[in-house]
Design a protein around this motif. Structure first.
Motif, PDB file in Angstrom:
ATOM      1  N   ASP A   1       0.857  -1.185   0.000  1.00 23.76           N
ATOM      2  CA  ASP A   1       0.000   0.000   0.000  1.00 23.76           C
ATOM      3  C   ASP A   1       0.897   1.241   0.000  1.00 23.76           C
ATOM      4  O   ASP A   1       1.724   1.417   0.897  1.00 23.76           O
ATOM      5  CB  ASP A   1      -0.872  -0.045   1.275  1.00 23.76           C
ATOM      6  CG  ASP A   1      -1.845   1.130   1.352  1.00 23.76           C
ATOM      7  OD1 ASP A   1      -1.828   1.990   0.451  1.00 23.76           O
ATOM      8  OD2 ASP A   1      -2.620   1.174   2.332  1.00 23.76           O
ATOM      9  N   LYS A   2       0.728   2.071  -1.038  1.00 26.20           N
ATOM     10  CA  LYS A   2       1.611   3.250  -1.187  1.00 26.20           C
ATOM     11  C   LYS A   2       1.090   4.472  -0.429  1.00 26.20           C
ATOM     12  O   LYS A   2       1.687   5.536  -0.481  1.00 26.20           O
ATOM     13  CB  LYS A   2       1.771   3.604  -2.683  1.00 26.20           C
ATOM     14  CG  LYS A   2       2.308   2.451  -3.537  1.00 26.20           C
ATOM     15  CD  LYS A   2       3.763   2.123  -3.200  1.00 26.20           C
ATOM     16  CE  LYS A   2       4.344   1.045  -4.106  1.00 26.20           C
ATOM     17  NZ  LYS A   2       3.929  -0.317  -3.732  1.00 26.20           N
ATOM     18  N   THR A   3      -0.032   4.306   0.283  1.00 23.96           N
ATOM     19  CA  THR A   3      -0.565   5.423   1.063  1.00 23.96           C
ATOM     20  C   THR A   3       0.483   5.878   2.076  1.00 23.96           C
ATOM     21  O   THR A   3       1.070   5.049   2.754  1.00 23.96           O
ATOM     22  CB  THR A   3      -1.830   4.967   1.827  1.00 23.96           C
ATOM     23  OG1 THR A   3      -2.665   4.271   0.916  1.00 23.96           O
ATOM     24  CG2 THR A   3      -2.573   6.150   2.409  1.00 23.96           C
ATOM     25  N   PRO A   4       0.721   7.196   2.191  1.00 20.52           N
ATOM     26  CA  PRO A   4       1.693   7.658   3.187  1.00 20.52           C
ATOM     27  C   PRO A   4       1.228   7.302   4.604  1.00 20.52           C
ATOM     28  O   PRO A   4       0.028   7.155   4.836  1.00 20.52           O
ATOM     29  CB  PRO A   4       1.715   9.176   2.992  1.00 20.52           C
ATOM     30  CG  PRO A   4       1.005   9.461   1.715  1.00 20.52           C
ATOM     31  CD  PRO A   4       0.109   8.308   1.425  1.00 20.52           C
ATOM     32  N   GLY A   5       2.164   7.188   5.517  1.00 25.81           N
ATOM     33  CA  GLY A   5       1.819   6.895   6.908  1.00 25.81           C
ATOM     34  C   GLY A   5       2.074   5.450   7.263  1.00 25.81           C
ATOM     35  O   GLY A   5       2.552   4.669   6.443  1.00 25.81           O
ATOM     36  N   HIS A   6       1.721   5.114   8.501  1.00 26.35           N
ATOM     37  CA  HIS A   6       2.073   3.797   9.024  1.00 26.35           C
ATOM     38  C   HIS A   6       0.940   2.792   8.947  1.00 26.35           C
ATOM     39  O   HIS A   6       1.091   1.655   9.355  1.00 26.35           O
ATOM     40  CB  HIS A   6       2.577   3.921  10.469  1.00 26.35           C
ATOM     41  CG  HIS A   6       1.562   4.554  11.387  1.00 26.35           C
ATOM     42  ND1 HIS A   6       0.772   3.810  12.213  1.00 26.35           N
ATOM     43  CD2 HIS A   6       1.201   5.843  11.573  1.00 26.35           C
ATOM     44  CE1 HIS A   6      -0.031   4.622  12.883  1.00 26.35           C
ATOM     45  NE2 HIS A   6       0.206   5.865  12.509  1.00 26.35           N
ATOM     46  N   LEU A   7      -0.230   3.218   8.465  1.00 24.12           N
ATOM     47  CA  LEU A   7      -1.342   2.285   8.336  1.00 24.12           C
ATOM     48  C   LEU A   7      -1.467   1.836   6.887  1.00 24.12           C
ATOM     49  O   LEU A   7      -1.706   2.644   5.993  1.00 24.12           O
ATOM     50  CB  LEU A   7      -2.643   2.929   8.808  1.00 24.12           C
ATOM     51  CG  LEU A   7      -2.675   3.347  10.284  1.00 24.12           C
ATOM     52  CD1 LEU A   7      -3.997   4.027  10.631  1.00 24.12           C
ATOM     53  CD2 LEU A   7      -2.427   2.150  11.204  1.00 24.12           C
ATOM     54  N   LYS A   8      -1.290   0.545   6.660  1.00 23.22           N
ATOM     55  CA  LYS A   8      -1.307   0.008   5.296  1.00 23.22           C
ATOM     56  C   LYS A   8      -2.454  -0.979   5.173  1.00 23.22           C
ATOM     57  O   LYS A   8      -2.604  -1.880   5.992  1.00 23.22           O
ATOM     58  CB  LYS A   8       0.016  -0.704   4.995  1.00 23.22           C
ATOM     59  CG  LYS A   8       1.260   0.149   5.236  1.00 23.22           C
ATOM     60  CD  LYS A   8       1.345   1.306   4.252  1.00 23.22           C
ATOM     61  CE  LYS A   8       2.643   2.075   4.421  1.00 23.22           C
ATOM     62  NZ  LYS A   8       2.640   3.329   3.632  1.00 23.22           N
ATOM     63  N   ARG A   9      -3.233  -0.796   4.122  1.00 20.18           N
ATOM     64  CA  ARG A   9      -4.404  -1.651   3.941  1.00 20.18           C
ATOM     65  C   ARG A   9      -4.179  -2.608   2.779  1.00 20.18           C
ATOM     66  O   ARG A   9      -3.540  -2.243   1.785  1.00 20.18           O
ATOM     67  CB  ARG A   9      -5.619  -0.764   3.657  1.00 20.18           C
ATOM     68  CG  ARG A   9      -6.931  -1.514   3.685  1.00 20.18           C
ATOM     69  CD  ARG A   9      -8.106  -0.551   3.719  1.00 20.18           C
ATOM     70  NE  ARG A   9      -9.366  -1.293   3.771  1.00 20.18           N
ATOM     71  CZ  ARG A   9     -10.544  -0.736   4.032  1.00 20.18           C
ATOM     72  NH1 ARG A   9     -10.627   0.557   4.252  1.00 20.18           N
ATOM     73  NH2 ARG A   9     -11.644  -1.471   4.071  1.00 20.18           N
ATOM     74  N   GLY A  10      -4.700  -3.821   2.911  1.00 21.41           N
ATOM     75  CA  GLY A  10      -4.523  -4.782   1.825  1.00 21.41           C
ATOM     76  C   GLY A  10      -5.628  -5.816   1.773  1.00 21.41           C
ATOM     77  O   GLY A  10      -6.372  -6.012   2.731  1.00 21.41           O
ATOM     78  N   LEU A  11      -5.719  -6.465   0.614  1.00 21.45           N
ATOM     79  CA  LEU A  11      -6.731  -7.496   0.385  1.00 21.45           C
ATOM     80  C   LEU A  11      -6.057  -8.804   0.018  1.00 21.45           C
ATOM     81  O   LEU A  11      -5.055  -8.821  -0.709  1.00 21.45           O
ATOM     82  CB  LEU A  11      -7.642  -7.087  -0.780  1.00 21.45           C
ATOM     83  CG  LEU A  11      -9.067  -6.638  -0.448  1.00 21.45           C
ATOM     84  CD1 LEU A  11      -9.035  -5.420   0.452  1.00 21.45           C
ATOM     85  CD2 LEU A  11      -9.852  -6.341  -1.710  1.00 21.45           C
ATOM     86  N   GLY A  12      -6.619  -9.897   0.503  1.00 17.98           N
ATOM     87  CA  GLY A  12      -6.097 -11.214   0.148  1.00 17.98           C
ATOM     88  C   GLY A  12      -7.240 -12.178  -0.090  1.00 17.98           C
ATOM     89  O   GLY A  12      -8.300 -12.064   0.524  1.00 17.98           O
ATOM     90  N   VAL A  13      -7.020 -13.112  -0.990  1.00 23.09           N
ATOM     91  CA  VAL A  13      -8.065 -14.075  -1.320  1.00 23.09           C
ATOM     92  C   VAL A  13      -7.538 -15.495  -1.101  1.00 23.09           C
ATOM     93  O   VAL A  13      -6.337 -15.749  -1.186  1.00 23.09           O
ATOM     94  CB  VAL A  13      -8.564 -13.893  -2.776  1.00 23.09           C
ATOM     95  CG1 VAL A  13      -7.448 -14.077  -3.795  1.00 23.09           C
ATOM     96  CG2 VAL A  13      -9.738 -14.813  -3.096  1.00 23.09           C
ATOM     97  N   SER A  14      -8.455 -16.398  -0.795  1.00 25.89           N
ATOM     98  CA  SER A  14      -8.104 -17.808  -0.668  1.00 25.89           C
ATOM     99  C   SER A  14      -9.335 -18.647  -1.017  1.00 25.89           C
ATOM    100  O   SER A  14     -10.447 -18.119  -1.076  1.00 25.89           O
ATOM    101  CB  SER A  14      -7.650 -18.115   0.756  1.00 25.89           C
ATOM    102  OG  SER A  14      -7.392 -19.499   0.899  1.00 25.89           O
ATOM    103  N   PHE A  15      -9.103 -19.929  -1.260  1.00 24.66           N
ATOM    104  CA  PHE A  15     -10.235 -20.823  -1.525  1.00 24.66           C
ATOM    105  C   PHE A  15      -9.916 -22.211  -1.012  1.00 24.66           C
ATOM    106  O   PHE A  15      -8.769 -22.537  -0.728  1.00 24.66           O
ATOM    107  CB  PHE A  15     -10.602 -20.842  -3.016  1.00 24.66           C
ATOM    108  CG  PHE A  15      -9.433 -21.030  -3.938  1.00 24.66           C
ATOM    109  CD1 PHE A  15      -8.688 -19.942  -4.385  1.00 24.66           C
ATOM    110  CD2 PHE A  15      -9.068 -22.300  -4.379  1.00 24.66           C
ATOM    111  CE1 PHE A  15      -7.608 -20.110  -5.234  1.00 24.66           C
ATOM    112  CE2 PHE A  15      -7.994 -22.473  -5.235  1.00 24.66           C
ATOM    113  CZ  PHE A  15      -7.254 -21.376  -5.665  1.00 24.66           C
TER     114      PHE A  15
END
Lengths: 212, 722
Positions: B404-418
């Protein structure tokens, strides 16, 4: 002889409690604070009870129960093993999971870490005391209808914790519910239902008197 | 139109099945009235306590229980493992006592004298190079020509290390039971068990092996409610046999022997660990070409089990895999909800997610593209589920390339599984009883783990008889009822719904035969609906259920429903897709769940309410092992350091994130397959989905579960250096 001993023990038990009260000991915490600890030790050595059984009267769900218990017996074990009041569960036995939650003078306590002798003279409410005449309490009803249970072993503890929480905060936000019920654990993963149940119970209880 | 007399009613004619029905035992559970095995108090009951070995590996040199037997209040004491026995894990039981109360029993076991010859132990296996001759090959397999595929200059290759440690079951009701002798040849057990019908023969065999003669038919097991099992409570276990022996020694008095929390976490159930190096390759268009894995794990002293990798995508054309089982001195492994699958899922989906990142591909697109490598029967399910999961997780808006290239220390992300699972109903049976007063009872020696077995039975019987759910009395949890299989592997709802349906259809046909003359028609012209027995298509010719049953006169209908049986009422093989949306604090290493999406198929849903609860439960249990759970072993002392619930961490209500979204795949293509079990599947994917989301957020892979702050920060530091 035996009678005399019991009488003496009863007197000692009483004086110990009176002393602890005077020393500023909270019942649910059971901790001696600061310099009073040393004083407590000195005084208690004269008024010690046990290790043998002592007479205890517990007021549970409005009824008095006379017991003869060793002072080391917890409130939870006293109810489960000696009175067959088993709705409160023994799970962590170390004040972590909340499955044994009871109300003592309307405040929630972990009964696994309260001694039975500490509970004497207080009003104890268990899950059995919330369902008056077999009627589900609003919190119980909400837990049922929102399927906030699977195996159900944590459920009585959660119902007790939720009841006590809503007595303090009748209009909670979801965040407050998560904090308020953060002292209980579930293994089946029923938290989604519990969140819904707590919100619904709060609505249902608006204006209604809570048992216990 | 139903082609076989036992078939499920066609979609348009379903009244209760597939709708939300409240748990019929819910009021008993929420009010504390439900009696679990731990809650059983019997007249004159004694309390048992076992002495456990403090060493991870040792031989018993001497043992003497006589001081315990002399202790006031002790009524029985016995040696479990005598001189010469080799102990393979700390916490293993060596002796036991039964006393008038629990505190006395605890005092008494401390008086037992044991001397050990301490032997070398191994309790940490994650570094294979240090495992020595404890590591044994569990087999290797080669498909195609993986070396050639990896050598292809056009191939994009990704390599990584992935792992999940041993975790425990941590059932809130610890293992144990109350056992008593009703006479010289009759035993009653109140067991906390997933296997009510199977316990008597296990106990009988164990007692006969100890020259205590008792026939299986004289052993009864009762378990009305169980406080969690998750695969760890199929066996009578040592504590069951010991309780029976103590009871016998004490003249048959009931003995309650429950493990305490520490004992339970140390010995009563562990999920094998799984570590490994994986290399995977794809063509530039994203088609996976090869898989290479060298993995290991421990299941305690016994074999570790071999997780099925590559998971689901079994059609990868070139595969090499090798697994090593490490024998250790930790407590024995037990089946843990979806045995081997969560580990295999993590190993595969994390490794392939890293490959997708290396390809600069959207991981959802990458998996969709490669889903044809899954078994054919699952492909369509997955395709539909990917789309649904993408929609519910707002994947196309929220997904971004790794980091996540958003500035700051909080990084958001998505992951998938099945994931996938079998889930066909086990072999089992029930009695269906319809009485002249109109009351209906279904009895079976099955159990309700929290799945909602009672409710499922009531829904199916009520649907068949055209009655409300409340009209059905369900009696389970007693081995005196007809045999049913153990509740493991998501087999209970498939079985219970099938045997209830078959038994109920037979009972209804008997009722039709009794009623038909008074309505002037043939039995096969009747139907039961809305509380009435009526002529098909002519509700004017009808009898109320009660009046219809009165036609039975003095005869009670008594049928037995079995599974398997005629007509396919259940099926096998489900698919599920999950997406995790997380925020990682790169300063503290804390992972916060924003949203979890579970899209799940289980064939025909019987009770949508309890089915959804299973999926919520799977997600939340998945958060527990993804972020918190680990059986932490200390190599120096050979013991578990966190054998309590303060430090063996489970998620609390505030740890599960903002939003949990559960979507059941139903309708054509799903319902018509019949009932398939649901207990295991939803717990398989969360580890991989959350791990992938964290990698997507912070740009580096945290190689091992649980994703603790320390591991997240270490991965960030390592990633920054690299």
């Amino acid at each position: 002889m035996r009678k005399k001993r019991e009488k003496k023990e009863a007197a000692l038990a009483l004086s110990r409690r009176d002393f602890l009260k005077g020393a500023g000991v909270t019942v649910s915490g059971g901790l001696l604070v600061g310099s009073s600890a040393a004083a407590a030790e000195a005084a208690v050595s004269e008024n010690v009870v046990g290790p043998g059984p002592v007479p205890i009267t517990l007021r549970i769900n409005g009824e008095n129960h006379r017991l003869s218990l060793e002072p080391r017996i917890t409130l939870l074990d006293a109810l489960r093993d000696h009175l067959n009041i088993t709705g409160s569960k023994k799970v962590c036995d170390r004040a972590t999971c909340g499955a044994c939650t009871m109300l003592m003078d309307k405040k929630p306590v972990y009964a696994c870490t309260v001694l039975a002798i500490e509970a004497e003279g207080h009003d104890i409410t268990t899950i059995e005391g919330l369902a008056k005449d077999g009627q589900l309490s609003p919190v119980m009803e909400a837990f049922w209808k929102n399927d906030a249970q699977q195996c159900g072993f944590c459920t009585p503890g959660f119902v007790m914790a939720c009841t006590a929480f809503l007595m303090k905060n009748s209009d909670p936000t979801l965040e407050e519910i998560e904090k308020g019920l953060g002292g209980n654990l579930c293994r089946c993963g029923t938290y989604a239902g519990i969140r819904r149940a707590a919100l619904e119970a709060a609505k249902a209880m608006k204006g209604a008197q809570i048992h216990g | 139109m139903a082609s076989c007399k036992y078939d499920w009613p066609p979609a348009g004619q379903l009244g209760l099945i597939g709708k939300k029905t409240d748990r019929i035992d819910g009021p008993a559970k929420v009010s504390g009235r439900a009696k679990y095995s731990y809650d059983i108090n019997r007249p004159g009951m004694l309390f048992g306590k076992m002495l456990t070995c403090p060493h991870a590996h040792a031989k018993v040199k001497s043992i003497d229980v006589s001081p315990a037997l002399r202790h006031p209040g002790v009524k029985a004491a016995l040696v479990i493992q005598d001189v010469g026995s080799e102990i393979q894990w700390a916490g293993d039981e060596v002796a036991a006592v039964a006393a008038v109360d629990f505190a006395t029993a605890e005092d008494a076991v401390r008086l037992i004298k044991v001397e050990y010859d301490v032997l070398p132990h191994l309790v940490r296996e994650e570094n294979l190079s240090k495992d020595g001759d404890r590591a044994k090959s569990a087999g290797e397999q080669k498909v195609g020509d993986p070396d050639k595929a990896f050598a292809d200059p056009e191939a994009v290759v990704s390599e990584g290390f992935y792992g999940a440690p041993v975790i425990t079951h941590c059932c809130l009701e610890t293992h144990g039971n109350v056992v008593e002798w009703g006479g010289p040849d009759s035993v009653l057990t109140y067991s906390s068990t997933q296997n009510v019908s199977g316990i008597p023969s296990q106990l009988g065999a164990a007692l006969r092996a100890k020259k205590i003669n008792v026939q299986d038919g004289n052993i009864e097991t009762i378990c009305q409610y169980i406080g969690g099992g998750f695969g760890s409570k199929f066996s009578i276990d040592r504590w069951g046999v010991v309780a029976a022996e103590l009871s016998k020694q004490a003249g048959g008095k009931p003995v309650k022997l429950m493990l305490d929390r520490g004992e339970d976490l140390e010995v009563a159930g562990a999920r094998p660990s799984y570590f490994g190096h994986v290399k995977a390759s794809a063509a530039k268009d994203g088609s996976i070409t090869a898989w290479h894995s060298e993995t290991w794990g421990t299941g305690g002293p016994g074999p570790s089990g071999v997780p099925p990798v590559p998971y689901v995508l079994t059609g990868i054309p070139n595969i090499y895999k090798k697994h090593t089982s490490v024998s250790t001195n930790i407590g024995p492994a037990r089946a843990w909800r979806a045995p081997n699958h969560p580990q295999a899922c993590l190993m595969t989906l994390a490794a392939l997610d890293d490959l997708a990142a290396k390809l600069n591909m959207d991981s959802m697109e990458f998996f969709k593209k490669n889903i044809l490598l899954a078994p054919t029967y699952l492909v369509k399910t997955y395709q539909e589920e990917f789309d649904k999961a993408a929609e519910l997780s707002e994947w196309s808006n929220r997904w971004h390339p790794r980091g996540d290239k958003t500035p700051g220390h909080l990084k958001r992300g998505l992951g998938v599984s099945f994931h996938t699972w079998g889930g066909r109903g086990h072999a089992g049976s029930c009695n269906v009883i319809v009485r002249p007063d109109g009351s209906v009872t279904v009895q079976s020696g099955t159990q309700d783990l929290g799945t909602g077995t009672r409710t499922v039975i009531a829904v199916v019987a009520a649907e068949t008889f055209g009655l409300p759910v409340e009209a059905i009395q369900v009696e389970i949890g007693d081995s005196r009822y007809p045999f049913d299989g153990a509740s493991g592997g998501s087999t209970t709802v498939g079985a219970a719904s099938a045997w209830t349906r078959r038994g109920s259809v037979d009972a209804l046909n008997q009722l039709f035969a009794a009623v038909a003359p008074s309505l002037g028609v043939q039995p096969n012209q009747l139907e039961a609906r809305d509380g009435k027995v009526q002529v098909q298509g002519d509700s004017s010719k009808s009898l109320s259920w009660k009046d219809a049953c009165a036609k039975l006169g003095a005869k009670t209908i008594h049928t037995m429903g079995k599974n398997p049986g005629p007509c396919e009422l259940d099926s096998v093989g489900v698919g599920g897709v999950q997406v995790a949306d997380v925020t990682v604090d790169t300063e503290t290493g804390l992972v916060k769940i924003n949203r979890l999406v579970a899209v799940q198929d289980c064939g025909l849903v019987i009770d949508k309410l309890t089915a959804e609860s299973q999926v919520y439960g799977g997600l939340i249990m998945g958060v527990c092992y993804a972020l918190f759970e680990e059986k932490i072993m200390d190599q120096t002392i050979g013991r578990m350091l966190n054998a309590n619930m303060e430090f063996y961490k489970l998620a609390g209500i505030g740890d599960i994130g903002g939003e949990l979204i559960v979507h059941m795949m139903t309708g054509p293509g799903y319902d018509n397959r019949g009932v398939i079990g649901l207990g295991e599947p939803p717990v398989i994917s969360p580890g991989a989905a959350i791990s992938n989301a964290v990698a997507n957020a912070i740009g580096v892979r945290v190689s091992q579960l649980p994703l603790t702050p320390a591991r997240v920060l270490a991965a960030l530091a390592k990633g920054a250096v690299a």
